[in-house]
Design a protein around this motif. Structure first.
Motif, PDB file in Angstrom:
ATOM      1  N   SER A  19      11.291  -2.067   5.565  1.00 57.41           N
ATOM      2  CA  SER A  19      10.194  -2.765   4.708  1.00 57.41           C
ATOM      3  C   SER A  19      10.388  -3.106   3.727  1.00 57.41           C
ATOM      4  O   SER A  19       9.352  -3.946   3.479  1.00 57.41           O
ATOM      5  CB  SER A  19       9.484  -0.778   4.656  1.00 57.41           C
ATOM      6  OG  SER A  19      11.032  -0.752   3.307  1.00 57.41           O
ATOM      7  N   HIS A  20      11.337  -3.327   3.109  1.00 55.94           N
ATOM      8  CA  HIS A  20      11.312  -4.266   1.764  1.00 55.94           C
ATOM      9  C   HIS A  20      11.578  -5.672   2.728  1.00 55.94           C
ATOM     10  O   HIS A  20      11.244  -6.929   2.032  1.00 55.94           O
ATOM     11  CB  HIS A  20      12.902  -3.985   1.218  1.00 55.94           C
ATOM     12  CG  HIS A  20      12.872  -2.726   0.632  1.00 55.94           C
ATOM     13  ND1 HIS A  20      14.556  -2.333  -0.010  1.00 55.94           N
ATOM     14  CD2 HIS A  20      12.004  -1.770   0.419  1.00 55.94           C
ATOM     15  CE1 HIS A  20      13.499  -0.753  -0.399  1.00 55.94           C
ATOM     16  NE2 HIS A  20      13.099  -0.368  -0.457  1.00 55.94           N
ATOM     17  N   GLU A  21      12.129  -6.017   3.387  1.00 56.60           N
ATOM     18  CA  GLU A  21      11.962  -7.477   4.655  1.00 56.60           C
ATOM     19  C   GLU A  21      10.575  -7.992   4.379  1.00 56.60           C
ATOM     20  O   GLU A  21       9.916  -8.689   3.599  1.00 56.60           O
ATOM     21  CB  GLU A  21      12.628  -7.692   5.372  1.00 56.60           C
ATOM     22  CG  GLU A  21      12.883  -8.521   6.094  1.00 56.60           C
ATOM     23  CD  GLU A  21      13.431  -8.765   7.354  1.00 56.60           C
ATOM     24  OE1 GLU A  21      14.368  -9.314   7.541  1.00 56.60           O
ATOM     25  OE2 GLU A  21      12.651  -7.989   8.679  1.00 56.60           O
ATOM     26  N   LEU A  27       5.022 -11.179  -0.138  1.00 54.48           N
ATOM     27  CA  LEU A  27       4.891 -11.670  -1.475  1.00 54.48           C
ATOM     28  C   LEU A  27       4.612 -12.955  -1.142  1.00 54.48           C
ATOM     29  O   LEU A  27       4.366 -13.719  -2.014  1.00 54.48           O
ATOM     30  CB  LEU A  27       6.288 -10.798  -1.438  1.00 54.48           C
ATOM     31  CG  LEU A  27       5.909  -9.769  -2.486  1.00 54.48           C
ATOM     32  CD1 LEU A  27       6.698  -9.414  -3.347  1.00 54.48           C
ATOM     33  CD2 LEU A  27       4.479  -9.790  -3.489  1.00 54.48           C
ATOM     34  N   LEU A  28       6.054 -13.629  -0.230  1.00 51.80           N
ATOM     35  CA  LEU A  28       6.031 -15.088  -0.250  1.00 51.80           C
ATOM     36  C   LEU A  28       5.144 -16.022   0.500  1.00 51.80           C
ATOM     37  O   LEU A  28       4.386 -16.258   0.319  1.00 51.80           O
ATOM     38  CB  LEU A  28       7.200 -14.807   0.505  1.00 51.80           C
ATOM     39  CG  LEU A  28       7.722 -16.512   1.547  1.00 51.80           C
ATOM     40  CD1 LEU A  28       8.346 -17.842   0.607  1.00 51.80           C
ATOM     41  CD2 LEU A  28       8.612 -16.642   1.935  1.00 51.80           C
ATOM     42  N   LEU A  29       4.224 -15.173   1.733  1.00 57.44           N
ATOM     43  CA  LEU A  29       3.133 -15.623   2.018  1.00 57.44           C
ATOM     44  C   LEU A  29       1.734 -15.829   1.351  1.00 57.44           C
ATOM     45  O   LEU A  29       1.174 -16.542   1.091  1.00 57.44           O
ATOM     46  CB  LEU A  29       2.740 -15.001   3.527  1.00 57.44           C
ATOM     47  CG  LEU A  29       3.759 -14.976   4.793  1.00 57.44           C
ATOM     48  CD1 LEU A  29       3.307 -14.856   5.486  1.00 57.44           C
ATOM     49  CD2 LEU A  29       4.407 -16.811   4.587  1.00 57.44           C
ATOM     50  N   PHE A  40      -0.902 -18.677   5.795  1.00 55.70           N
ATOM     51  CA  PHE A  40       0.355 -17.612   6.626  1.00 55.70           C
ATOM     52  C   PHE A  40       0.372 -16.416   6.841  1.00 55.70           C
ATOM     53  O   PHE A  40       0.549 -15.867   8.059  1.00 55.70           O
ATOM     54  CB  PHE A  40       1.816 -18.490   6.834  1.00 55.70           C
ATOM     55  CG  PHE A  40       2.040 -19.534   6.805  1.00 55.70           C
ATOM     56  CD1 PHE A  40       1.916 -20.443   8.052  1.00 55.70           C
ATOM     57  CD2 PHE A  40       1.645 -20.660   5.284  1.00 55.70           C
ATOM     58  CE1 PHE A  40       2.259 -21.899   7.997  1.00 55.70           C
ATOM     59  CE2 PHE A  40       2.769 -21.571   5.304  1.00 55.70           C
ATOM     60  CZ  PHE A  40       2.582 -22.616   7.010  1.00 55.70           C
ATOM     61  N   ARG A  41      -0.824 -15.615   6.050  1.00 62.10           N
ATOM     62  CA  ARG A  41      -0.752 -14.377   5.748  1.00 62.10           C
ATOM     63  C   ARG A  41      -1.178 -13.496   7.308  1.00 62.10           C
ATOM     64  O   ARG A  41      -0.768 -12.515   7.285  1.00 62.10           O
ATOM     65  CB  ARG A  41      -2.134 -13.725   4.843  1.00 62.10           C
ATOM     66  CG  ARG A  41      -0.942 -14.298   3.237  1.00 62.10           C
ATOM     67  CD  ARG A  41      -2.044 -13.977   2.236  1.00 62.10           C
ATOM     68  NE  ARG A  41      -3.825 -14.494   2.894  1.00 62.10           N
ATOM     69  CZ  ARG A  41      -4.613 -14.300   1.865  1.00 62.10           C
ATOM     70  NH1 ARG A  41      -4.883 -13.463   0.816  1.00 62.10           N
ATOM     71  NH2 ARG A  41      -5.768 -15.293   2.511  1.00 62.10           N
ATOM     72  N   ASN A  42      -1.809 -14.482   8.395  1.00 63.83           N
ATOM     73  CA  ASN A  42      -2.318 -13.634   9.175  1.00 63.83           C
ATOM     74  C   ASN A  42      -1.892 -14.126  10.446  1.00 63.83           C
ATOM     75  O   ASN A  42      -2.429 -14.152  11.820  1.00 63.83           O
ATOM     76  CB  ASN A  42      -3.902 -13.525   9.294  1.00 63.83           C
ATOM     77  CG  ASN A  42      -4.558 -13.347   8.260  1.00 63.83           C
ATOM     78  OD1 ASN A  42      -5.235 -13.477   7.065  1.00 63.83           O
ATOM     79  ND2 ASN A  42      -4.609 -11.234   8.553  1.00 63.83           N
ATOM     80  N   PHE A  67      11.990 -17.448  -2.296  1.00 65.29           N
ATOM     81  CA  PHE A  67      12.066 -18.809  -1.672  1.00 65.29           C
ATOM     82  C   PHE A  67      10.903 -19.077  -2.897  1.00 65.29           C
ATOM     83  O   PHE A  67      10.755 -19.849  -2.993  1.00 65.29           O
ATOM     84  CB  PHE A  67      11.612 -19.115  -0.343  1.00 65.29           C
ATOM     85  CG  PHE A  67      12.023 -18.988   1.047  1.00 65.29           C
ATOM     86  CD1 PHE A  67      12.542 -20.196   0.591  1.00 65.29           C
ATOM     87  CD2 PHE A  67      12.070 -18.310   1.600  1.00 65.29           C
ATOM     88  CE1 PHE A  67      13.824 -21.649   1.984  1.00 65.29           C
ATOM     89  CE2 PHE A  67      13.251 -18.854   2.684  1.00 65.29           C
ATOM     90  CZ  PHE A  67      13.998 -20.370   2.514  1.00 65.29           C
ATOM     91  N   ILE A  68      10.288 -17.906  -3.423  1.00 63.24           N
ATOM     92  CA  ILE A  68       9.385 -17.302  -4.579  1.00 63.24           C
ATOM     93  C   ILE A  68       9.043 -18.913  -5.279  1.00 63.24           C
ATOM     94  O   ILE A  68       8.855 -19.560  -5.818  1.00 63.24           O
ATOM     95  CB  ILE A  68       9.446 -16.068  -5.001  1.00 63.24           C
ATOM     96  CG1 ILE A  68       7.917 -15.599  -3.308  1.00 63.24           C
ATOM     97  CG2 ILE A  68       7.787 -16.560  -5.691  1.00 63.24           C
ATOM     98  CD1 ILE A  68       8.556 -14.674  -3.121  1.00 63.24           C
ATOM     99  N   PRO A  69      10.708 -18.125  -6.431  1.00 66.18           N
ATOM    100  CA  PRO A  69      10.588 -19.533  -7.432  1.00 66.18           C
ATOM    101  C   PRO A  69      10.881 -20.999  -7.066  1.00 66.18           C
ATOM    102  O   PRO A  69      10.633 -21.753  -8.162  1.00 66.18           O
ATOM    103  CB  PRO A  69      12.045 -18.774  -8.562  1.00 66.18           C
ATOM    104  CG  PRO A  69      13.013 -17.698  -7.068  1.00 66.18           C
ATOM    105  CD  PRO A  69      11.216 -17.276  -6.118  1.00 66.18           C
TER     106      PRO A  69
END
Length: 288
Positions: A19-21, A27-29, A40-42, A67-69
């Protein structure tokens, strides 16, 4: 005395990690979409997860959220990541039997049109665009046709415009060409430069390459043929329906839709607007 509450057991570690992954991926997408507009959310979860995990190995990132920052503070990092998230795999005359069916069943209709507009959506590096250009040339209708070839991947579009591919894969392409009903010697269409095969520039004379995102962009013309093969298999059901609606809105009455072998119109709410030209080859015609 029995306590007046339910016992709450700690969550399974594997379930918690999963669930964390998933949250990290979401969050990244979301960050990619909000910061740069690439959506790429869907995409199908298992598919996008595999590509993100592969990107972690290639780019040396220890966590998905790491990857986010990187992408927010350095757009160059985004483009490195996009190259690994976007699937750009194709070949000339992929599924040759479909192209043979197109030649035999669709071309007779296209001959009657004064002008032909074809949209290759998700054209990748242009292999199927060249396949169509050669087919139309051999059938004598290319001069009245315009092929609009679009993709989200700017790098793939650059390669497509060059019309140049490794010589080592020409034998495979030549076999596909013959199975697709090709009428000439396939080697007539390209010249050899070192270890590369460069296709004749005249084959691209009626091709317009442009960036287009099936997830977020809208219809931009009316087409007699739309080809989108082996692209929607990476989308979830919601996004598939969105793209099907886009194609329906872009396809002229009695126009033709070509999908990849794992794909179908049957899950689309407007599937009764199509009749199959060949269900096995996923070749359809709009009738409503």
């Amino acid at each position: 005395m029995r306590p007046d509450y339910d016992v709450v057991y700690p969550p399974d570690e594997a379930e918690t990690a999963g669930s964390h992954e998933k949250l990290e991926i979401q969050l990244l997408l979301q960050a990619i979409y909000q910061a740069y507009g690439y959506d790429f959310r869907n995409y199908a979860y298992d598919s996008i997860r595999r590509r993100i995990l592969h990107a972690m190995q290639v780019m040396g990132e220890r966590t998905i959220s790491g990857f986010i920052p990187r992408i927010l503070h350095d757009p160059r990092q985004l483009f490195l990541l996009l190259d690994l998230l976007i699937v750009s795999v194709s070949e000339m005359y992929r599924d040759p039997s479909m192209f043979k069916e197109f030649r035999e069943k669709v071309i007779p209709f296209l001959r009657t049109y004064p002008y032909i507009r074809i949209w290759h959506a998700g054209c990748s590096r242009g292999e199927e665009v060249l396949s169509m250009a050669i087919l139309l040339e051999e059938e004598g209708v290319y001069d009245k046709a315009r092929i609009y070839a679009t993709d989200i991947d700017e790098g793939a579009l650059t390669l497509a415009r060059e019309g140049q591919y490794p010589l080592s894969i020409m034998e495979k392409f030549a076999v596909n060409y013959r199975l697709a009903g090709g009428t000439r010697d396939f080697s007539e269409y390209y010249t050899v430069e070192h270890n590369e095969a460069r296709f004749r520039p005249t084959l691209l004379r009626n091709v317009v390459y442009a960036s287009h995102n099936l997830v977020t962009d809208h219809s931009f013309n009316e087409f007699n043929v739309i080809m989108c093969r082996n692209v929607m298999i990476y989308f979830d059901r919601q996004l598939q329906n969105r793209v099907h609606q886009l194609f329906y809105d872009s396809l002229a009455m009695f126009g033709f839709l070509s999908l990849g072998s794992p794909e179908t119109v049957s899950n689309f709410a407007g599937s009764d607007c199509y009749e199959p030209i060949n269900e096995k080859e996923k070749l359809y015609r709009r009738i409503k």
